[in-house]
Design a protein around this motif. Structure first.
Motif, short mmCIF file in Angstrom:
data_model
loop_
_atom_site.label_atom_id
_atom_site.label_comp_id
_atom_site.label_asym_id
_atom_site.label_seq_id
_atom_site.Cartn_x
_atom_site.Cartn_y
_atom_site.Cartn_z
N GLY A 131 12.19 125.82 42.47
CA GLY A 131 10.74 125.95 42.38
C GLY A 131 9.97 125.34 43.53
O GLY A 131 8.81 125.65 43.73
N THR A 132 10.59 124.47 44.30
CA THR A 132 9.86 123.77 45.36
C THR A 132 10.54 123.80 46.72
O THR A 132 9.93 123.46 47.72
N GLY A 133 11.80 124.17 46.79
CA GLY A 133 12.56 124.12 48.04
C GLY A 133 12.03 125.06 49.10
O GLY A 133 11.07 125.81 48.88
N LEU A 134 12.64 125.01 50.25
CA LEU A 134 12.22 125.83 51.38
C LEU A 134 13.42 126.63 51.89
O LEU A 134 14.06 126.26 52.86
N SER A 135 13.71 127.73 51.21
CA SER A 135 14.83 128.56 51.65
C SER A 135 14.44 130.03 51.58
O SER A 135 13.98 130.59 52.56
N CYS A 136 14.54 130.65 50.43
CA CYS A 136 14.36 132.09 50.32
C CYS A 136 12.92 132.57 50.41
O CYS A 136 12.67 133.75 50.66
N SER A 137 11.93 131.69 50.26
CA SER A 137 10.53 132.13 50.28
C SER A 137 9.88 131.99 51.66
O SER A 137 8.70 132.30 51.82
N LEU A 138 10.64 131.56 52.64
CA LEU A 138 10.10 131.41 53.99
C LEU A 138 9.81 132.77 54.63
O LEU A 138 10.42 133.78 54.28
N ALA A 139 8.88 132.80 55.57
CA ALA A 139 8.45 134.05 56.20
C ALA A 139 9.60 134.80 56.84
O ALA A 139 9.69 136.03 56.71
N ASP A 140 10.50 134.11 57.51
CA ASP A 140 11.59 134.81 58.19
C ASP A 140 12.67 135.31 57.23
O ASP A 140 13.56 136.05 57.64
N LYS A 141 12.60 134.97 55.96
CA LYS A 141 13.57 135.44 54.97
C LYS A 141 13.04 136.66 54.20
O LYS A 141 13.79 137.34 53.51
N LEU A 142 11.75 136.91 54.31
CA LEU A 142 11.13 138.00 53.55
C LEU A 142 11.37 139.34 54.25
O LEU A 142 11.01 139.51 55.40
N LYS A 143 11.98 140.25 53.54
CA LYS A 143 12.25 141.59 54.08
C LYS A 143 11.12 142.52 53.66
O LYS A 143 10.92 142.78 52.49
N ILE A 144 10.39 143.01 54.64
CA ILE A 144 9.23 143.85 54.37
C ILE A 144 9.65 145.27 54.00
O ILE A 144 9.16 145.86 53.06
N SER A 200 -0.16 147.26 44.20
CA SER A 200 -0.28 146.38 43.03
C SER A 200 1.01 146.23 42.22
O SER A 200 0.99 145.72 41.11
N LYS A 201 2.14 146.66 42.77
CA LYS A 201 3.43 146.53 42.09
C LYS A 201 4.36 145.68 42.94
O LYS A 201 4.42 145.83 44.15
N VAL A 202 5.11 144.79 42.28
CA VAL A 202 6.03 143.91 43.00
C VAL A 202 7.21 144.73 43.52
O VAL A 202 7.93 145.36 42.76
N ASP A 203 7.37 144.71 44.85
CA ASP A 203 8.45 145.44 45.51
C ASP A 203 9.62 144.51 45.82
O ASP A 203 10.78 144.91 45.71
N LYS A 204 9.31 143.30 46.25
CA LYS A 204 10.34 142.29 46.54
C LYS A 204 9.82 140.95 46.04
O LYS A 204 8.62 140.67 46.10
N LEU A 205 10.73 140.10 45.56
CA LEU A 205 10.34 138.79 45.03
C LEU A 205 11.40 137.77 45.34
O LEU A 205 12.58 138.00 45.09
N ASN A 206 10.98 136.65 45.92
CA ASN A 206 11.87 135.54 46.24
C ASN A 206 11.28 134.27 45.63
O ASN A 206 10.20 133.84 46.07
N VAL A 207 11.95 133.69 44.65
CA VAL A 207 11.50 132.46 44.02
C VAL A 207 12.51 131.37 44.35
O VAL A 207 13.71 131.56 44.15
N GLU A 208 12.02 130.27 44.87
CA GLU A 208 12.92 129.16 45.19
C GLU A 208 13.67 128.72 43.93
O GLU A 208 13.06 128.54 42.88
N PRO A 209 14.99 128.55 44.01
CA PRO A 209 15.79 128.21 42.85
C PRO A 209 15.31 126.96 42.10
O PRO A 209 15.34 126.92 40.88
#
Length: 187
Positions: free
Chosen positions: A173-186, A162-171
Motif C-alpha cells: 500500500g505504500t511502497g515504491l515499486s509497481c506504481s512508479l511512472a517508469d513501470k506504468l505501461k500506457i 472512464s474505465k480502468v485499463d491498467k492498475l498497479n497497486v503497491e503490495p
C-alpha cells in the motif's frame, strides 16, 4: 456522492430479535476496483474547494493516467513518486495520454502548493480528495496514523474513457515499486 463504481458485495447478517420485533441487518462491502471496472462518479478538487473536478467528466473519451499517493510533501512521494511522473509527462503524452492526474487525501491548497514546488503546471493535475470519498469508492485506502489516519494506498492506473485499463497497486500500500511512472505501461 458516488453512484457507480467497483463491484459491490452484499454481506448479510442473520435476522435478530430486538425489543420484541425482528431486526434484519445487512452491510455493503466494496471490492477493490479492478481492470475493466468503470470509475466511480465523484468530485475531486483542484487549487481550492471552489474548483470541483468531476472524475467521470475528466476521463470521458480520454486516456488518463491517474496515480495516488499517501500524502503530499511526504519523503517517498516528494523525492521519487511525483518527480518520476513530472519527468515522464512528455513521453506519456506522446504515447497518447491526454491527462496525468495525481490524487491524495489532502486539501486542495496543500495539493496546489505541492504541485507548485514540483513544477507540475501543464504536466500533472494535482487533485485533492479531502474526505477520502473517491479513494473509499475505489476501495484503495489505508489507515496510516502517522499521516493523520485514512489515506490512499499508493497506486497508478491507466483509464480509457472512464474505465480502468491498467492498475498497479503497491503490495504493501505504500511502497515504491509497481506504481512508479517508469513501470506504468500506457499501451
Amino acid at each position: 456522492m458516488f453512484l457507480t463504481g467497483p463491484s459491490i458485495i452484499r454481506i448479510t447478517a442473520s435476522s435478530r430479535r430486538a425489543a420484541g420485533r425482528a431486526l434484519h441487518t445487512s452491510q455493503l462491502a466494496m471490492a477493490p476496483i479492478k481492470v475493466g471496472d468503470n470509475l466511480p462518479v465523484g468530485d475531486l478538487f483542484e487549487d481550492s474547494p471552489a474548483n470541483k473536478v468531476n472524475v467521470c467528466d475528466l476521463t470521458a473519451g480520454k486516456t488518463v493516467v491517474l496515480f495516488a499517493v499517501p500524502g503530499a510533501f511526504t519523503p517517498g512521494c516528494s523525492k521519487t513518486h511525483l518527480p518520476g511522473y513530472v519527468e515522464n509527462a512528455d513521453k506519456m503524452k506522446a504515447d497518447g495520454v491526454n491527462e496525468i492526474v495525481c490524487v491524495s487525501v489532502n486539501d486542495p491548497y496543500v495539493m496546489a502548493a505541492w504541485g507548485a514546488q514540483h513544477n507540475t503546471k501543464g504536466k500533472i493535475r494535482m487533485l485533492a480528495d479531502p474526505t477520502g470519498s473517491f479513494i473509499k469508492a475505489l476501495d484503495l485506502g489505508i489507515n496510516l496514523p502517522p499521516l493523520g489516519g485514512y489515506r490512499s494506498k499508493r497506486f497508478s492506473m491507466v483509464i480509457k474513457d472512464s474505465k480502468v485499463d491498467k492498475l498497479n497497486v503497491e503490495p504493501d500500500g505504500t511502497g515504491l515499486s509497481c506504481s512508479l511512472a517508469d513501470k506504468l505501461k500506457i499501451k
